[in-house]
Write an enzyme that holds these catalytic residues in place. Structure first.
Site, mmCIF file in Angstrom:
data_model
loop_
_atom_site.group_PDB
_atom_site.id
_atom_site.type_symbol
_atom_site.label_atom_id
_atom_site.label_comp_id
_atom_site.label_asym_id
_atom_site.label_seq_id
_atom_site.Cartn_x
_atom_site.Cartn_y
_atom_site.Cartn_z
ATOM 1 N N MET A 16 0.837 -1.201 0.000
ATOM 2 C CA MET A 16 0.000 0.000 0.000
ATOM 3 C C MET A 16 0.876 1.256 0.000
ATOM 4 O O MET A 16 0.393 2.356 0.261
ATOM 5 C CB MET A 16 -0.935 0.002 1.205
ATOM 6 C CG MET A 16 -1.919 -1.170 1.158
ATOM 7 S SD MET A 16 -3.432 -0.856 2.061
ATOM 8 C CE MET A 16 -2.809 -0.649 3.716
ATOM 9 N N GLY A 17 2.162 1.088 -0.283
ATOM 10 C CA GLY A 17 3.045 2.241 -0.401
ATOM 11 C C GLY A 17 3.489 2.795 0.939
ATOM 12 O O GLY A 17 3.372 2.146 1.969
ATOM 13 N N LEU B 203 6.606 3.328 1.585
ATOM 14 C CA LEU B 203 7.505 2.187 1.765
ATOM 15 C C LEU B 203 8.495 2.398 2.905
ATOM 16 O O LEU B 203 8.922 3.514 3.182
ATOM 17 C CB LEU B 203 8.257 1.917 0.458
ATOM 18 C CG LEU B 203 7.364 1.615 -0.751
ATOM 19 C CD1 LEU B 203 8.220 1.336 -1.974
ATOM 20 C CD2 LEU B 203 6.417 0.449 -0.479
ATOM 21 N N HIS C 74 9.099 -3.339 3.656
ATOM 22 C CA HIS C 74 8.802 -3.520 2.232
ATOM 23 C C HIS C 74 10.092 -3.770 1.440
ATOM 24 O O HIS C 74 10.131 -4.627 0.558
ATOM 25 C CB HIS C 74 8.149 -2.252 1.655
ATOM 26 C CG HIS C 74 6.827 -1.894 2.259
ATOM 27 N ND1 HIS C 74 6.614 -0.718 2.915
ATOM 28 C CD2 HIS C 74 5.638 -2.556 2.275
ATOM 29 C CE1 HIS C 74 5.358 -0.651 3.318
ATOM 30 N NE2 HIS C 74 4.738 -1.758 2.954
ATOM 31 N N GLY D 28 4.775 -10.381 4.055
ATOM 32 C CA GLY D 28 5.444 -10.359 5.355
ATOM 33 C C GLY D 28 4.634 -11.123 6.388
ATOM 34 O O GLY D 28 3.412 -11.008 6.454
ATOM 35 N N ASP E 87 1.988 -9.618 8.913
ATOM 36 C CA ASP E 87 0.543 -9.762 8.742
ATOM 37 C C ASP E 87 0.249 -11.252 8.592
ATOM 38 O O ASP E 87 -0.090 -11.737 7.510
ATOM 39 C CB ASP E 87 0.081 -8.968 7.521
ATOM 40 C CG ASP E 87 0.402 -7.490 7.670
ATOM 41 O OD1 ASP E 87 -0.347 -6.793 8.354
ATOM 42 O OD2 ASP E 87 1.441 -7.042 7.144
ATOM 43 N N GLN F 201 -3.027 -12.478 7.209
ATOM 44 C CA GLN F 201 -3.115 -12.186 5.768
ATOM 45 C C GLN F 201 -2.418 -13.283 4.961
ATOM 46 O O GLN F 201 -2.914 -13.719 3.920
ATOM 47 C CB GLN F 201 -2.472 -10.823 5.502
ATOM 48 C CG GLN F 201 -2.359 -10.449 4.037
ATOM 49 C CD GLN F 201 -1.959 -8.998 3.868
ATOM 50 O OE1 GLN F 201 -2.802 -8.113 3.962
ATOM 51 N NE2 GLN F 201 -0.697 -8.734 3.620
ATOM 52 N N VAL G 20 10.405 -7.335 9.899
ATOM 53 C CA VAL G 20 11.526 -6.409 10.089
ATOM 54 C C VAL G 20 11.149 -5.472 11.234
ATOM 55 O O VAL G 20 10.039 -4.931 11.259
ATOM 56 C CB VAL G 20 11.810 -5.625 8.792
ATOM 57 C CG1 VAL G 20 12.901 -4.586 9.007
ATOM 58 C CG2 VAL G 20 12.181 -6.586 7.665
ATOM 59 N N SER H 11 6.133 -0.336 10.415
ATOM 60 C CA SER H 11 4.816 -0.249 9.780
ATOM 61 C C SER H 11 4.620 1.161 9.231
ATOM 62 O O SER H 11 5.101 2.133 9.831
ATOM 63 C CB SER H 11 3.723 -0.542 10.825
ATOM 64 O OG SER H 11 2.465 -0.062 10.374
HETATM 65 P P1 AMP Z 1 1.399 -2.975 3.473
HETATM 66 O O1 AMP Z 1 1.954 -1.921 2.574
HETATM 67 O O2 AMP Z 1 1.376 -2.581 4.911
HETATM 68 O O3 AMP Z 1 0.096 -3.540 2.961
HETATM 69 O O4 AMP Z 1 2.437 -4.182 3.406
HETATM 70 C C1 AMP Z 1 2.818 -4.769 2.186
HETATM 71 C C2 AMP Z 1 3.587 -6.036 2.474
HETATM 72 O O5 AMP Z 1 4.722 -5.742 3.276
HETATM 73 C C3 AMP Z 1 2.744 -7.068 3.254
HETATM 74 O O6 AMP Z 1 3.027 -8.366 2.751
HETATM 75 C C4 AMP Z 1 3.246 -6.896 4.656
HETATM 76 O O7 AMP Z 1 3.120 -8.063 5.450
HETATM 77 C C5 AMP Z 1 4.712 -6.574 4.419
HETATM 78 N N1 AMP Z 1 5.267 -5.878 5.584
HETATM 79 C C6 AMP Z 1 4.782 -4.767 6.188
HETATM 80 N N2 AMP Z 1 5.535 -4.446 7.271
HETATM 81 C C7 AMP Z 1 6.498 -5.385 7.355
HETATM 82 C C8 AMP Z 1 7.594 -5.626 8.255
HETATM 83 N N3 AMP Z 1 7.827 -4.826 9.297
HETATM 84 N N4 AMP Z 1 8.388 -6.696 8.033
HETATM 85 C C9 AMP Z 1 8.167 -7.520 6.976
HETATM 86 N N5 AMP Z 1 7.164 -7.344 6.089
HETATM 87 C C10 AMP Z 1 6.337 -6.302 6.272
#
Ligand code: AMP
Length: 307
Positions: free
Chosen positions: A51-52, A54, A58, A170, A173, A176, A199, A208
């Site tokens: 969802m950007g 970044l 990500h 990741g 989630d 998910q 991470v 996040s």
């Molecule tokens: P999002 O942009 O929050 O929807 O995340 C996009 C992808 O990045 C998803 O697969 C998340 O699980 C992964 N992601 C988000 N935060 C982290 C993190 N801290 N460590 C690893 N993966 C992450």
């Protein structure tokens, strides 16, 4: 954003060197034409949906795709998906910064970026949804009705548009991941789902996009999430096998933090996310969600339970 003299970018504590070029597509047809060319040359596609806004979580997924022997071309999508937000959630406020995201994608090893508008993904008349049942009844599925229906629908669309060989998610989630794996198996998507560890910041807070909502005191308070999970993990290592006691322990640790408002703390089986009474040998998922100010943050820990 910090850069050194070679143009490398500093993200968290990691320097990323700039790549050559990243192609940006806003239209589904253009994205597909680019991918058709790559696939005609026999190239295998690695896909990272986001969802950007970044961050280094990500970038770790993108790097994982870049370094994957089974991938020749890395595609990242940025789409804040309105379908997965509830009416009182933060869809409008969700942080966005496409210019910065483009730079980070370039430095992280992305070949193509897909950034569709909402009307491109959901044109007038859009009426089809993907609903994964069972594993969506608990945890975030219970707190955020309709959330995983939105996630499954957008990921199904993105998988159909990009047709990746491998897709990266990741474990941050965790639910998910379970939902996507279920959908991929049930609907026969020819995609390998690959999972990356969470991470974290140095003090343990899971990285996040929503961490930008936190004021300095909330940021400090939010470390209680991972701390509560780690302490519970240590109790399991010492022999604790009672799920209700572990749940209560995590709840008490979080509610002792005055700036935290607990949403849920659960101890469930992995990977089917079923309630459990007594921990059995294998893996168990400890999952938490809590509000710090207006930020709703989640975290989880997969713990190996010894015989
Ligand atoms: P999002 O942009 O929050 O929807 O995340 C996009 C992808 O990045 C998803 O697969 C998340 O699980 C992964 N992601 C988000 N935060 C982290 C993190 N801290 N460590 C690893 N993966 C992450």
């Amino acid at each position: 954003m910090a850069t050194d003299r070679t143009g490398a970018l500093l993200v968290g504590s990691i320097w990323y060197t700039e790549g050559e070029n990243v192609e940006l597509f806003e239209k589904i047809a253009d994205m597909q034409a680019y991918l058709a060319e790559a696939k005609a040359r026999g190239e295998r596609i690695g896909f990272v949906p986001t969802m950007g806004f970044l961050h280094k979580g990500h970038l770790a997924l993108i790097r994982c795709a870049r370094e994957d022997d089974e991938v020749d071309r890395v595609v990242v999508s940025i789409f804040v998906n309105p379908l997965q937000f509830g009416p009182r959630e933060d869809y409008r406020d969700y942080p966005r910064d496409l210019e910065r995201d483009k730079e980070l994608c370039l430095s992280g090893g992305t070949d193509a970026l897909f950034v569709p508008a909402v009307e491109e993904m959901y044109p007038e008349g859009f009426a089809t949804h993907v609903e994964v049942t069972g594993v969506t009844d608990i945890l975030c599925g219970r707190s955020r009705p309709g959330h995983f229906r939105g996630v499954a629908t957008v990921v199904a669309k993105l998988f159909n548009i990009v047709q990746p060989d491998s897709a990266y998610f990741g474990i941050k989630d965790a639910q998910q991941v379970v939902v996507i794996r279920r959908m991929v198996a049930d609907l026969n998507f020819p995609v390998k789902v690959k999972v990356h560890p969470t991470v974290r910041e140095e003090d343990g807070l899971a990285v996040s996009s929503r961490n930008v909502y936190l004021g300095p005191e909330e940021r400090q308070a939010a470390t209680v999430l991972y701390r509560s999970l780690k302490l519970a993990g240590e109790a399991i290592a010492r022999g604790e096998r009672d799920a209700a006691r572990l749940k209560q322990f995590i709840e008490e640790t979080i509610t002792a933090e005055p700036l935290a408002r607990l949403d849920y703390a659960e101890v469930v089986s992995w990977p089917d996310l079923k309630p459990i009474e007594s921990l059995q040998p294998g893996e168990v998922l400890l999952a938490v969600a809590a509000y710090f100010g207006r930020a709703r943050l989640i975290d989880n820990l997969l713990v190996e339970v010894k015989a």
